[in-house]
Scaffold this active site. Structure first.
Site, short mmCIF file in Angstrom:
data_model
loop_
_atom_site.label_atom_id
_atom_site.label_comp_id
_atom_site.label_asym_id
_atom_site.label_seq_id
_atom_site.Cartn_x
_atom_site.Cartn_y
_atom_site.Cartn_z
N ASP A 92 0.82 -1.21 0.00
CA ASP A 92 0.00 0.00 0.00
C ASP A 92 0.86 1.27 0.00
O ASP A 92 0.42 2.33 0.44
CB ASP A 92 -0.96 0.01 1.20
CG ASP A 92 -0.23 -0.10 2.53
OD1 ASP A 92 0.99 -0.33 2.52
OD2 ASP A 92 -0.89 0.04 3.57
N HIS A 141 26.50 4.19 -16.39
CA HIS A 141 25.32 4.46 -15.57
C HIS A 141 25.41 3.78 -14.20
O HIS A 141 24.41 3.32 -13.64
CB HIS A 141 24.05 4.02 -16.30
CG HIS A 141 23.70 4.89 -17.46
ND1 HIS A 141 22.79 4.53 -18.43
CD2 HIS A 141 24.16 6.12 -17.82
CE1 HIS A 141 22.69 5.49 -19.33
NE2 HIS A 141 23.52 6.47 -18.98
N ASP A 169 28.44 12.12 -11.17
CA ASP A 169 27.49 12.66 -12.14
C ASP A 169 26.18 12.84 -11.38
O ASP A 169 25.48 11.85 -11.10
CB ASP A 169 27.34 11.70 -13.32
CG ASP A 169 26.48 12.27 -14.45
OD1 ASP A 169 25.67 13.16 -14.18
OD2 ASP A 169 26.62 11.79 -15.58
N ASP A 213 22.56 19.02 -14.31
CA ASP A 213 23.28 17.79 -14.65
C ASP A 213 24.77 18.13 -14.74
O ASP A 213 25.19 18.78 -15.70
CB ASP A 213 22.76 17.25 -15.99
CG ASP A 213 23.31 15.88 -16.35
OD1 ASP A 213 24.08 15.32 -15.55
OD2 ASP A 213 22.95 15.37 -17.43
N HIS A 250 29.98 7.42 -26.01
CA HIS A 250 28.69 8.11 -25.94
C HIS A 250 28.78 9.47 -26.63
O HIS A 250 29.85 9.92 -27.04
CB HIS A 250 28.22 8.26 -24.49
CG HIS A 250 29.16 9.04 -23.60
ND1 HIS A 250 29.25 10.41 -23.61
CD2 HIS A 250 30.04 8.61 -22.65
CE1 HIS A 250 30.14 10.80 -22.70
NE2 HIS A 250 30.64 9.74 -22.12
N HIS A 306 23.21 16.36 -24.45
CA HIS A 306 21.78 16.13 -24.66
C HIS A 306 21.04 17.38 -24.22
O HIS A 306 21.58 18.24 -23.50
CB HIS A 306 21.29 14.90 -23.87
CG HIS A 306 21.66 14.93 -22.41
ND1 HIS A 306 20.96 15.68 -21.48
CD2 HIS A 306 22.64 14.31 -21.71
CE1 HIS A 306 21.50 15.50 -20.28
NE2 HIS A 306 22.52 14.69 -20.39
N HIS A 317 17.12 14.25 -19.62
CA HIS A 317 17.27 14.06 -21.06
C HIS A 317 16.01 14.65 -21.68
O HIS A 317 15.02 13.95 -21.89
CB HIS A 317 17.45 12.59 -21.41
CG HIS A 317 18.75 12.01 -20.95
ND1 HIS A 317 18.90 10.71 -20.52
CD2 HIS A 317 19.98 12.58 -20.82
CE1 HIS A 317 20.15 10.50 -20.15
NE2 HIS A 317 20.82 11.61 -20.32
N GLU A 330 29.45 17.06 -22.38
CA GLU A 330 30.01 16.05 -21.47
C GLU A 330 30.88 15.00 -22.18
O GLU A 330 30.49 13.86 -22.31
CB GLU A 330 28.88 15.35 -20.71
CG GLU A 330 27.74 14.81 -21.56
CD GLU A 330 26.73 14.04 -20.72
OE1 GLU A 330 27.11 13.20 -19.89
OE2 GLU A 330 25.52 14.31 -20.91
N TYR A 361 37.20 6.42 -21.00
CA TYR A 361 37.03 5.30 -20.10
C TYR A 361 37.93 4.16 -20.58
O TYR A 361 37.73 3.64 -21.68
CB TYR A 361 35.56 4.84 -20.09
CG TYR A 361 34.59 6.00 -20.01
CD1 TYR A 361 34.19 6.52 -18.78
CD2 TYR A 361 34.12 6.62 -21.17
CE1 TYR A 361 33.32 7.61 -18.72
CE2 TYR A 361 33.26 7.70 -21.11
CZ TYR A 361 32.86 8.20 -19.88
OH TYR A 361 32.01 9.27 -19.82
N ARG A 405 34.97 11.90 -16.80
CA ARG A 405 33.99 12.68 -17.55
C ARG A 405 33.89 14.06 -16.92
O ARG A 405 33.95 14.20 -15.69
CB ARG A 405 32.61 11.99 -17.54
CG ARG A 405 31.58 12.67 -18.41
CD ARG A 405 30.36 11.78 -18.71
NE ARG A 405 29.58 11.40 -17.54
CZ ARG A 405 29.57 10.18 -17.02
NH1 ARG A 405 30.33 9.22 -17.53
NH2 ARG A 405 28.84 9.89 -15.96
N GLU A 415 31.28 17.49 -17.25
CA GLU A 415 29.98 17.85 -17.83
C GLU A 415 29.50 19.16 -17.24
O GLU A 415 29.50 19.36 -16.03
CB GLU A 415 28.95 16.76 -17.53
CG GLU A 415 27.56 17.07 -18.05
CD GLU A 415 26.56 15.99 -17.69
OE1 GLU A 415 25.50 15.93 -18.34
OE2 GLU A 415 26.84 15.20 -16.77
#
Length: 460
Positions: free
Chosen positions: A43, A246, A263, A274, A353, A357, A364, A400, A404, A421, A423
Site C-alpha cells: 500500500d 550508468h 554525475d 546535470d 557516448h 543532450h 534528457h 560532457e 574510459y 567525464r 559535464e
C-alpha cells in the site's frame, strides 16, 4: 492553509502559445493527463512526480489530473482534478479542489476528475483535430477510444468527431526546446545548488569512505538549498566503477590513488541540473590520470567553443571527438592517423557516448536533435536523414565528453580503470553560450586546491 507561492503567468502564456499553434494547424481539442501514481509495494506508492508536459502547461502538480484545451472562436482551458476531501487531506496533504485550482492557476474552468468520462464525449463533438500523447499509455489510448466511440454515438444527431489525430508530445517538444525567462532563472538556480553539492563532495572525499557516504553529502546540499529531489539517480563511482557509464552509488570504498567520478544534479521546481566532475580520492591526480583528465577538459573546451547560435547540434560532438581521438593517439592508446581513427570509429572503444543532450524539465529533455521534416521531405520516401538541429538562443544542453579505459592486453597498465567525464550545462545565448554550472571548477589545479585547503566535512 496558504497556497504555495507560484507565478502562474508563464503557464498561461504557454497555453496561449499552444492555442496559437493549434489554430495554425486547424483548431481542435488537446487532451493531456498527468502521470499516474505508481505503487512501490503493497500500500505504498513511489514518491509522486507529475508529468513534465502537463506541468509545463498547467503548473499543477497533483496526481489524477487532466488538462483539456479547446482552440475555438473562444479558447477554453479546462482542468479536471481531485475534489476537496478533508479527511484524505489529513493523511495525504492539501488538495486544491476544482474551485481553488481554477482561480489559482487561471483556468477558464475546473471540474472534478470523476466527471471526465461524462463530459469528454461532448467536448470532442465537432472538433476537427484531436491532440493527445498518442500510443504513450495503453490506458490512455483505451479511454480515448471510449470517448470517441461515445462521441460517434452522438454524431447520429449531426455532430462530427475529429477527423485527424496528432501527437501532442511532438508539438510540445518543439515548444519546450526554447526556454523562457522563468525556466532559465530556475535552471540557473538548480545549477548553482548542484555545483555547491559537487564542491561539498570534493571537500568530503578521502580514502576509506564509501560511495554512498559521498552521495549523502550531495543529497544534503541539494535539500539544504531548497531542491525538492534529485534530477536522476546520482552516479558516484570510484576506481573501476567510473568506467561503468550508468553506475549508481554503491558501497565501494574510495582508495588512495583512485579517481572518483560524480554525475549528479538536483531538481528544483521541476527543472533539472546535470553536472559531472572527476577528482582524485587522495586530492592529487597521478601522472596518467592528469594526462587523460586534461585531455577531457580540452575536449570539453573545444565543444564549448562551437556551441553558439547558428551552429549545428553535432558540431560540439565533432569538436570533442577530434580532440579526444588525437589525445588517444598521442598517449599511445590508439594507433594511426587522426582522420583514420575517427572514420573507423576506433576512438569509441574509449569514448562510446555522445557529447551532450537537451536539458530542462527532464534531464534528457524532449526535442529532436535533427531539424523537423519539411513538407517536401515528409512527402518523399527515402529522402535521406534530416540535417542536425541548428542551435538557437534559449536552448539548454549538456556538454560532457569522457574517456574510459578498461584493462586490456593491448593497453598499457598505467591507464587501466581510469574513467573520466566532465559535464556542464550550457545555455545558448545571442553570442555564444553561458555555462550555468561553473560554480564548481573543472580545472585540475583548482580541484586539487579545493581538496587540499578545505577541511573534510565527514567524520567516521
Amino acid at each position: 492553509m496558504s497556497l504555495p507561492p507560484i507565478d502562474t503567468n508563464p503557464f498561461v502564456e504557454r497555453r496561449e502559445r499552444l492555442f496559437d499553434l493549434m489554430h495554425a494547424l486547424g483548431g481542435g481539442i488537446a487532451i493531456l493527463p498527468t502521470t499516474p501514481e505508481i505503487r512501490r509495494n503493497r500500500d505504498n506508492e513511489y514518491p509522486y512526480r507529475h508529468d513534465s508536459d502537463f506541468f509545463y502547461l498547467s503548473g499543477f502538480t497533483e496526481p489524477e489530473a487532466w488538462l483539456v484545451l479547446i482552440a475555438g472562436e473562444n479558447n477554453r482551458s479546462i482542468l479536471y482534478c481531485r475534489d476537496k476531501h478533508l479527511e484524505r487531506e489529513i493523511w495525504d496533504g492539501y488538495r486544491f479542489g476544482p474551485e481553488a485550482a481554477a482561480e489559482h492557476f487561471q483556468f477558464d474552468e475546473a471540474l472534478p476528475v470523476e466527471q471526465l468520462d461524462q463530459t469528454l464525449p461532448e467536448l470532442l463533438q465537432d472538433q476537427p483535430i484531436l491532440y493527445a500523447p498518442l500510443s504513450e499509455q495503453d490506458t490512455l489510448d483505451q479511454r480515448l477510444r471510449q470517448w470517441l466511440a461515445a462521441a460517434r454515438q452522438r454524431s447520429r444527431a449531426g455532430f462530427q468527431t475529429p477527423a485527424r489525430q496528432l501527437d501532442l508530445r511532438v508539438v510540445l517538444a518543439e515548444m519546450r526546446l526554447i526556454k523562457d525567462a522563468t525556466e532559465i532563472d530556475t535552471m540557473r538556480q538548480a545549477a548553482q545548488i548542484s555545483a555547491r553539492a559537487h564542491v561539498r563532495a570534493m571537500r568530503s572525499a578521502r580514502p576509506g569512505l564509501r560511495e554512498y557516504q559521498i552521495e549523502a553529502e550531495l543529497l544534503h546540499e541539494f535539500r539544504r538549498h531548497g531542491a525538492q529531489d534529485v534530477a536522476y539517480g546520482s552516479i558516484v563511482a570510484t576506481g573501476a566503477n567510473a568506467c561503468v557509464l550508468h553506475y549508481r552509488a554503491g558501497d565501494t570504498q574510495l582508495r588512495d590513488g583512485d579517481l572518483v567520478l560524480i554525475d549528479a544534479g538536483c531538481e528544483l521546481d521541476s527543472y533539472a541540473a546535470d553536472i559531472t566532475r572527476t577528482f582524485p580520492a587522495n586530492g592529487r591526480y597521478s601522472g596518467p590520470q592528469r594526462a587523460l583528465y586534461d585531455l577531457t577538459v580540452a575536449a570539453e573546451a573545444a565543444a564549448i567553443a562551437v556551441t553558439r547560435p547558428g551552429a549545428s547540434w553535432n558540431a560540439g560532438h565533432e569538436a570533442a571527438v577530434r580532440v579526444l581521438a588525437q589525445g588517444m593517439i598521442d598517449e599511445g592508446l590508439l594507433q594511426g592517423s587522426l582522420d583514420g581513427v575517427i572514420e573507423s570509429g576506433a576512438y569509441s572503444r574509449f569514448y562510446m557516448h555522445r557529447t551532450g543532450h537537451w536539458l530542462g524539465l527532464d534531464v534528457h529533455d524532449v526535442g529532436d536533435y535533427r531539424e523537423p521534416p519539411s513538407l517536401l521531405q515528409s512527402a518523399i520516401a527515402g529522402s535521406g536523414p534530416r540535417p542536425w538541429r541548428t542551435l538557437q538562443p534559449g536552448m539548454v544542453l549538456t556538454i560532457e565528453p569522457g574517456i574510459y579505459v578498461r584493462p586490456g592486453d593491448d593497453v598499457d597498465e598505467r591507464w587501466w580503470n581510469i574513467g573520466i567525464r566532465t559535464e556542464d550545462d550550457a545555455l545558448v545565448t545571442e553570442t555564444g553560450c553561458e555555462l550555468l554550472t561553473r560554480g564548481v571548477p573543472v580545472d585540475a589545479d583548482e580541484i586539487e586546491a579545493i581538496m587540499r585547503d578545505a577541511p573534510p566535512l565527514l567524520t567516521n
